[in-house]
Design an enzyme around this catalytic site. Structure first.
Site, PDB file in Angstrom:
ATOM      1  N   LYS A  82      -7.049   3.355  -2.980  1.00 48.99           N
ATOM      2  CA  LYS A  82      -7.415   3.408  -1.560  1.00 48.99           C
ATOM      3  C   LYS A  82      -7.666   4.858  -1.149  1.00 48.99           C
ATOM      4  O   LYS A  82      -6.952   5.765  -1.580  1.00 48.99           O
ATOM      5  CB  LYS A  82      -6.279   2.779  -0.747  1.00 48.99           C
ATOM      6  N   LYS A  89     -10.347   0.241  -1.985  1.00 48.36           N
ATOM      7  CA  LYS A  89     -10.207  -0.010  -0.553  1.00 48.36           C
ATOM      8  C   LYS A  89     -10.568   1.261   0.202  1.00 48.36           C
ATOM      9  O   LYS A  89     -10.053   2.337  -0.096  1.00 48.36           O
ATOM     10  CB  LYS A  89      -8.774  -0.433  -0.202  1.00 48.36           C
ATOM     11  N   ASP A 138       0.870  -1.180   0.000  1.00 39.14           N
ATOM     12  CA  ASP A 138       0.000   0.000   0.000  1.00 39.14           C
ATOM     13  C   ASP A 138       0.906   1.229   0.000  1.00 39.14           C
ATOM     14  O   ASP A 138       1.493   1.559   1.034  1.00 39.14           O
ATOM     15  CB  ASP A 138      -0.881   0.037   1.250  1.00 39.14           C
TER      16      ASP A 138
END
Length: 226
Positions: free
Chosen positions: A157, A186, A93
């Site tokens: 995300k 996400k 991430d």
């Protein structure tokens, strides 16, 4: 209606605190394994420890890269990504460079994304791009999502959880509408209860980043009698 098992499998069980101890990571990994969460979300330093703790559990280890500001060079992010993968990360991430995005330097954002996605693809590792939406306009969110649609990370995300705001239903919906079926979304940051979690899923989120995974599951079980 989503089942408790399906809900648990969407959680990235999170501890990104600067002062987290080895005992904290042992607890995090034990909780993730017992509840069959998707991943533990941690900084890159404890990756090897968590990989060992989760061996055979099926739970992924996720490393946060250039966290939480994203203000390191592409080359630095590449090195940190490669190092995390060498230490056992199953997922990455990374925080994109918000400053470059806000200045309209979309070629920079594309080059950064292509560089990290290429490493993840080569190593068969899941890649997520953190936008940090609290600092972005809707047009900036849309621009970054359009690049992601073309480059093809596994997820985009909403947030680090360390900015001035976290995930919103509106942002999740905008991101999902922009990427369509090409990329998953996400939601992370400020998701601490079941209603918020379910609203993010309804808006299009397929992963939920939260340190309140156990609390949300408990709420689910109490509400639906599981």
């Amino acid at each position: 209606m989503i089942s408790a098992k399906e809900l648990a499998a969407m959680f990235d069980h999170t501890n990104l605190k600067a002062f987290a101890s080895e005992q904290d990571f042992e607890l995090l990994c034990r909780e993730a394994a017992e509840n069959h969460f998707a991943m533990v979300a941690i900084n890159s330093s404890p990756v090897a420890l968590c990989k060992r703790l989760l061996e055979g559990s099926g739970v992924h280890v996720g490393a946060a890269i250039s966290f939480p500001l994203g203000q390191t060079t592409v080359e630095t992010k590449v090195f940190e990504t490669e190092n995390a993968i060498q230490n056992g990360a199953d997922e990455i991430d990374y925080v994109l460079n918000v400053g470059e995005l806000k200045q309209g330097n979309l070629d920079y954002i594309r080059r950064e994304m292509e560089s990290i996605v290429a490493i993840c693809r080569k190593n068969r590792v899941i890649c997520k791009v953190i936008f940090e939406n609290c600092y972005l306009t809707q047009d900036e969110i849309r621009s970054a999502a359009q690049i992601a649609r073309e480059v093809g990370p596994d997820f985009i995300k909403t947030s680090t959880g360390f900015g001035t705001g976290g995930a919103t239903v509106e942002d999740v919906r905008l991101m999902k509408e922009t990427v369509g079926d090409k990329v998953r979304v996400k939601a992370a940051g400020g998701i601490r209860d079941l209603d918020t979690c379910l609203a993010m899923i309804e808006a299009g989120a397929e992963r939920i980043g939260t340190s309140s995974s156990l609390k949300i599951l408990e709420e689910y079980n109490q509400r639906f009698g599981v």
